[in-house]
Each structure stands twice: as structure tokens, then as C-alpha cells.
Design a protein around this motif. Structure first.
Motif, short mmCIF file in Angstrom:
data_model
loop_
_atom_site.label_atom_id
_atom_site.label_comp_id
_atom_site.label_asym_id
_atom_site.label_seq_id
_atom_site.Cartn_x
_atom_site.Cartn_y
_atom_site.Cartn_z
N ASP A 1 0.86 -1.17 0.00
CA ASP A 1 0.00 0.00 0.00
C ASP A 1 0.91 1.23 0.00
OD1 ASP A 1 -1.98 1.83 0.45
OD2 ASP A 1 -2.96 0.65 2.01
N ASP A 2 0.76 2.08 -0.99
CA ASP A 2 1.54 3.34 -1.01
C ASP A 2 3.05 3.12 -1.14
OD1 ASP A 2 -0.95 4.43 -0.53
OD2 ASP A 2 -0.46 5.32 1.41
N LEU B 1 -5.72 5.36 -5.79
CA LEU B 1 -6.29 5.31 -4.45
C LEU B 1 -6.54 3.84 -4.11
CD1 LEU B 1 -7.20 7.49 -2.41
CD2 LEU B 1 -9.49 7.28 -3.37
N SER B 2 -6.47 3.53 -2.83
CA SER B 2 -6.49 2.13 -2.40
C SER B 2 -7.67 1.30 -2.89
CB SER B 2 -6.46 2.09 -0.87
OG SER B 2 -6.69 0.80 -0.40
N ASN C 1 -12.81 5.81 -1.90
CA ASN C 1 -12.68 5.09 -0.63
C ASN C 1 -13.85 5.35 0.31
OD1 ASN C 1 -10.24 3.80 -1.02
ND2 ASN C 1 -9.01 5.42 -0.07
N HIS D 1 -10.02 -3.53 2.16
CA HIS D 1 -10.42 -2.14 1.93
C HIS D 1 -11.51 -1.96 0.88
CE1 HIS D 1 -8.89 2.29 2.03
NE2 HIS D 1 -9.78 2.04 2.96
N GLN E 1 -8.13 0.18 7.21
CA GLN E 1 -6.70 0.38 6.94
C GLN E 1 -5.81 -0.58 7.72
OE1 GLN E 1 -5.65 2.18 4.64
NE2 GLN E 1 -6.89 4.03 4.38
N HIS F 1 1.62 2.28 4.20
CA HIS F 1 0.59 3.30 4.41
C HIS F 1 0.92 4.21 5.60
CE1 HIS F 1 -3.47 4.99 5.03
NE2 HIS F 1 -3.60 4.78 3.73
N ASP G 1 -0.60 -0.61 -4.54
CA ASP G 1 -1.93 -0.13 -4.99
C ASP G 1 -1.83 1.21 -5.73
OD1 ASP G 1 -1.46 1.39 -2.70
OD2 ASP G 1 -3.51 1.20 -1.94
N GLN G 2 -0.74 1.90 -5.56
CA GLN G 2 -0.40 3.11 -6.34
C GLN G 2 0.97 3.58 -5.91
OE1 GLN G 2 -2.85 4.09 -2.90
NE2 GLN G 2 -0.94 5.12 -3.41
N ASP H 1 1.32 11.46 0.12
CA ASP H 1 0.05 10.98 -0.44
C ASP H 1 0.11 10.78 -1.96
OD1 ASP H 1 -2.39 10.31 1.36
OD2 ASP H 1 -3.34 10.99 -0.50
N ARG I 1 -3.17 10.17 -5.38
CA ARG I 1 -4.40 10.69 -5.97
C ARG I 1 -4.23 11.40 -7.32
NH1 ARG I 1 -8.16 10.83 -1.64
NH2 ARG I 1 -7.15 10.17 0.26
N VAL J 1 -10.24 13.57 2.14
CA VAL J 1 -8.93 13.87 2.72
C VAL J 1 -7.93 14.11 1.56
CG1 VAL J 1 -8.48 11.39 2.93
CG2 VAL J 1 -7.12 12.95 4.27
#
Ligand code: SGN
Ligand code: CA
Length: 506
Positions: free
Chosen positions: A28-29, A67-68, A89, A119, A136, A190, A338-339, A350, A352, A431
């Protein structure tokens, strides 16, 4: 450039003697800037790199919606967000009755399992075995939801636990007569990057220069200016950077207290032993301005790398198990995230945005059959489902937007491969405050349209950006209004409209 050796391909032309197993590991991330086979400036990830060294590395790998939950839905279904229905999300629930690649593998005789972050709000379907973290998940002593419906707390650090549970299933949970497909979905990397106690002391000697665009002025890019994911403005001193003191306040202090509140006395003692002197020094020195920027960035980088150390070690445990058990030779290993993520580029953390750092995602694969080298064609996470089905010898159903990557394994290139990618992000207001946008990317250019109503008094937006990635790889010069780019702008707008038409968007 494409250096894939023609030593073989994953699928033989006739049906394979034994269907190939699939081990899919997704973090994740985790971003390519922090994976040493992509970028040697910062982190060292020997086990992740091993997958690339013994297999293929995709140098142009992207997501469809950075995004997740949306990424996971794209990955499972092989479809863009508007078709799989999981856009954001915040409010979406994944329709778990729809077609996914694990369901199709199961129907074809595979044993399927998923362990870790899910998620998607609804429970997993299409898996013989699953054990997932709610939402999360927590770094320390996390809860896991089991197939029985019980939620049970496991003692330990999440990256170790997800690996332990995956190994348990591989060793003794599955039917050894059947081929398997195991999805290992980590919470790492994350936010808020809480390292395992054994790794807290690592990397404290390392310093990192601020990226060139850290103090970006966002000129000509109103959506970039309006985000709330800035290391300087939005990264929380207590929650993200762990500078907790009873008399200090911050927006996310309570969340941090809940996280450290999960620790057992031993974990908590090790945590406090490490952080107490840092906290004292920080408030004594009380850095400001550029010094504070550098301090925040350095702590962010170090924490991220400590969490990554656990991740890389645990991927190593899985690879070692495949070797020891003899499964390695017939198991396709995939590693991705996931990104991507910002490591201070444009001043951000972050994701997005359709800008490169978060649009991209790491992707490496080790293939039975031995394909090796770099794959330079543009691929996207909607391609994973068709690729894994294809690897298993299962027919790819109609209706997936992605395509199998198998043709690329022979030479790294394929005649007639796609020359552009479609991206769409919907999660606004949310967010990070990144406005909704969609766009198209070719090997050289990127056209983005920002659209939709504002929130909380923000105005509606209808704005375009165009980047020449060859001349401006950091995407700081929006050339949409420049005369010289008019023909390119027209051509990309035509391509984008065509793509949206093909995909059935408005
Ligand atoms: C949480 C994070 C955000 C992050 C989203 C989405 N805040 O809301 O920073 O953008 O998740 O991340 S936190 O306070 O919970 O850490 S995603 O990877 O799940 O899409
Ligand atoms: Ca993520």
C-alpha cells in the motif's frame, strides 16, 4: 531498450503440464522512488529487487485511479472504476457478486486465498481462504477478520503477521493437489509509517536533500495549489512524525494515541526509548521555516524506510519458502503496490493525482519459463486480472478493459500495443482535497481535465493541463495555453474523447 531475453514465455502454446501457481504480493503506497531496482537514491530493497533480477521489471507501470479501494477493485475486475463501481474510498461498497479473476481461477480448479488489507467494504468472495484487516488495519497488534466472521486481535507487527498467516496457508492450509493463487496484501507503506521496534534505530544517520520541486509554487496548476497533502502544511507533527508530548496539540493527536495505545508494554517501552530523546531535542531546537521543512522531510523518509525494511525482509521470507519447498520453479511471483506516492516531490506526501509519482506504481514479476529484463510498454493495473488468468491458462472473459501482458514477456515489446492510457480520479471532497480529474497519457504527453463542483464554498472547476514529459519530467510547466502545443493539444483531446467513448463514459 527492451531487453527481455527470448528464453521463454510464461505459457506454453499447449496446455501446461502443471498449472502455474500465483503468488501476488501487493503493498500500500509503496512507490518506485523507494525501490532500489527503480531508483538507487534512497532505499535498499534487495528482496524486491531479486524478483526483478530473476524476472521482469516494468518501467512504465501505471494505475487507473490512484487510491487504495479503487485500485484494488480495478485489479480484481480488470475494469476501470466506472465499470466496477468502486470509485472512491469514502462511500463505495464493492459489489462482490461481480466477476473477478479469483472467482474465475477458482472455477478453473485453483485454490485461492487473500491475506491482509482488503479495503473494499464488502467481504471477499471468490476465495477458498481469507483473513483480512478491517479498513486500513493497524501496525501494532492488529485485528483480523476471519472467514468465520470473528474479529480477532493478533499480537505482533502487521507486516510479519500478514506474512506468517500467508506462510501458514501455503504450508498447511491449502490443498496441495491444486494449483494456488495467493494474494498477500500488506498495509505497509501506508501512513502513518510506524516501524517495527526492531527497526526503529535504523537509518538515523541518513540525510536526504529536499527534492527540486519541494517548494513548488504551483503556477498554472490551480488543483495542485489547492491540495491538502503538503509535508509543510498538512503532515502532522504528532501523528505522522511522532512528536507526542502531553502539552502539545495537533489535529491527529488522538489518532496517534489510539495507535500507540494498542502496543503491549514491551513494544511501548521500546517505542518510548527511541522517541523520547528525539522529542526532547525537537521541541528544544524548535526548528522553523526551511529548517523545519528539512527536518520533516528527513523524518518522513527515515520512517518510510524503516517500515520498508520489514516489508522487504518479509517478501524475502516468502521467496525463501518458495525455494525451500520447490514451489519456486512453477510459481509466478508478482510484486506491485496499490499506487505510487510522493516522497516530497511538489512538497507532498500521499497520492491521488495523475502526475507521474502517484500515477505510476512499481511492478516486477518472476515468471516460470524465465523471461527476464525490462518491459517498456505502458501497462496498467487493469491488466493484472487478464494477465493472471492467461498465465493460468484460463480464458479472459469479454468486458475487461485491461489486456494480458503475456505478449510482452517474449521481447519486452509487442506489435500494436496500446499507445495511450486513460486515468480517472473521483474522490473529492475527501482527505487530501484533490479535485476530480481524468486524462490521457502517451509516451511523451499528458492531458488532464479537472472537473466538477467545489465543496465548502470552493468554486466549480473546469480546467485543462498539458505536459510535455520529455521536456518537463517534473510536470511544473502547464503548456496547455502555449501556441506551439496547439496541434498536440488538439490531437490529445481527440484521443481522450475517443478513449472515453470506447470506455462508455458519458
Ligand atoms: C487515510 C489517510 C490518508 C490517505 C487515505 C487513503 N489518512 O485517510 O492520508 O490518503 O487513507 O489511503 S490517515 O489519517 O488514516 O492515515 S488509501 O491508500 O487507503 O487509499
Ligand atoms: Ca494506498
Amino acid at each position: 531498450l527492451a531487453a527481455v531475453a527470448a528464453t521463454g514465455c510464461a505459457r506454453q502454446s499447449e496446455a501446461p503440464a502443471r498449472p502455474m501457481n500465483i503468488l501476488y504480493i501487493m503493498t500500500d503506497d509503496h512507490t518506485a522512488q523507494m525501490m532500489s531496482c527503480y531508483d538507487t537514491r534512497y532505499a535498499s530493497t534487495p528482496n524486491l529487487d531479486r524478483i526483478a533480477a530473476e524476472g521482469v521489471r516494468f518501467t512504465n507501470s501505471f494505475v487507473a485511479n490512484s487510491l487504495s479501494g479503487p485500485s484494488r477493485a480495478c485489479m480484481l475486475t480488470g475494469k476501470h472504476s466506472h465499470k466496477n463501481g468502486f470509485y472512491v474510498n469514502t462511500t463505495c461498497v464493492f459489489d462482490n457478486t461481480q466477476q473477478t479473476f479469483p472467482k474465475l481461477l477458482q472455477q478453473a480448479g485453483y485454490e485461492t486465498a487473500v491475506v491482509g488489507k482488503w479495503h473494499l467494504e464488502s467481504l471477499p468472495t471468490g476465495f477458498d481462504h481469507w483473513e483480512i484487516v478491517p479498513g486500513q488495519g493497524d501496525y501494532y497488534n492488529p485485528d483480523f477478520i476471519r472467514q468465520t466472521g470473528d474479529t480477532v486481535r493478533s499480537e505482533g507487527y502487521i507486516t510479519n503477521l500478514i506474512t506468517d498467516k500467508s506462510l501458514d496457508w501455503l504450508r498447511s492450509g491449502r490443498d496441495p493437489e491444486k494449483p494456488f493463487c495467493l494474494l498477500v496484501h500488506h498495509k505497509a507503506q501506508h501512513r502513518n509509517w510506524m516501524a517495527d521496534t526492531c527497526n526503529l534505530a535504523l537509518y538515523e544517520e541518513l540525510d536526504f536533500p529536499l527534492p527540486d520541486t519541494f517548494f513548488d509554487d504551483y503556477e498554472g496548476r490551480p488543483a495542485a495549489a489547492a491540495q491538502e497533502m503538503s509535508i509543510m502544511k498538512d503532515m502532522d507533527l504528532i501523528y505522522d512524525l511522532k512528536m507526542w508530548r502531553p502539552d502539545k496539540r495537533s489535529r491527529l493527536k488522538g489518532t496517534y494515541e489510539a495507535f500507540v495505545g494498542r502496543m503491549n508494554p514491551e513494544q511501548r517501552a521500546a517505542w518510548d526509548r527511541f522517541y523520547t530523546p528525539l522529542i526532547e531535542e525537537f521541541y528544544r531546537r524548535n526548528p522553523q521555516g526551511r529548517e523545519l521543512a528539512q527536518w520533516k522531510f528527513t523524518r518522513y523518509m527515515r520512517d518510510y524506510m524503516k517500515v520498508l525494511k520489514s516489508l522487504d525482509d518479509n517478501v524475502g521470507r516468502l521467496l525463501d519458502y518458495l525455494d525451500e519447498s520447490g514451489l519456486a520453479e512453477n510459481t509466478l511471483v508478482v510484486y506491485t503496490s496499490d499506487q505510487g506516492f510522493y516522497m516530497g516531490e511538489h512538497g507532498w506526501f500521499d497520492k491521488r493525482f495523475m502526475y507521474e509519482e502517484s500515477f505510476r506504481t512499481p511492478l516486477v514479476m518472476r515468471l516460470p519459463g524465465g523471461a527476464r529484463g525490462d518491459i517498456v510498454e505502458m501497462v496498467q493495473n487493469i491488466d493484472y486480472a487478464p494477465t493472471l488468468l492467461d498465465a493460468a491458462g484460463v480464458e479472459v472473459p469479454d468486458g475487461m478493459d485491461g489486456v494480458s501482458l503475456q505478449p510482452l514477456f517474449r521481447s519486452g515489446k509487442a506489435r500494436g500495443w496500446r499507445t495511450s492510457l486513460y486515468y480517472q480520479y473521483y474522490d473529492y471532497p475527501a482527505v487530501g482535497s484533490v479535485r476530480a480529474h481524468y486524462g490521457i497519457r502517451t509516451d511523451r504527453y499528458k492531458l488532464i481535465h479537472w472537473f466538477g463542483p467545489g465543496a465548502d464554498g470552493d468554486p466549480d472547476i473546469d480546467f485543462w493541463e498539458l505536459y510535455d514529459l520529455r521536456k518537463d519530467p517534473c510536470e511544473v510547466h502547464n503548456v496547455y495555453e502555449e501556441r506551439g502545443y496547439l496541434p498536440i493539444r488538439r490531437e490529445l483531446a481527440r484521443l481522450l474523447a475517443e478513449k472515453r467513448g470506447e470506455l462508455g463514459i458519458r
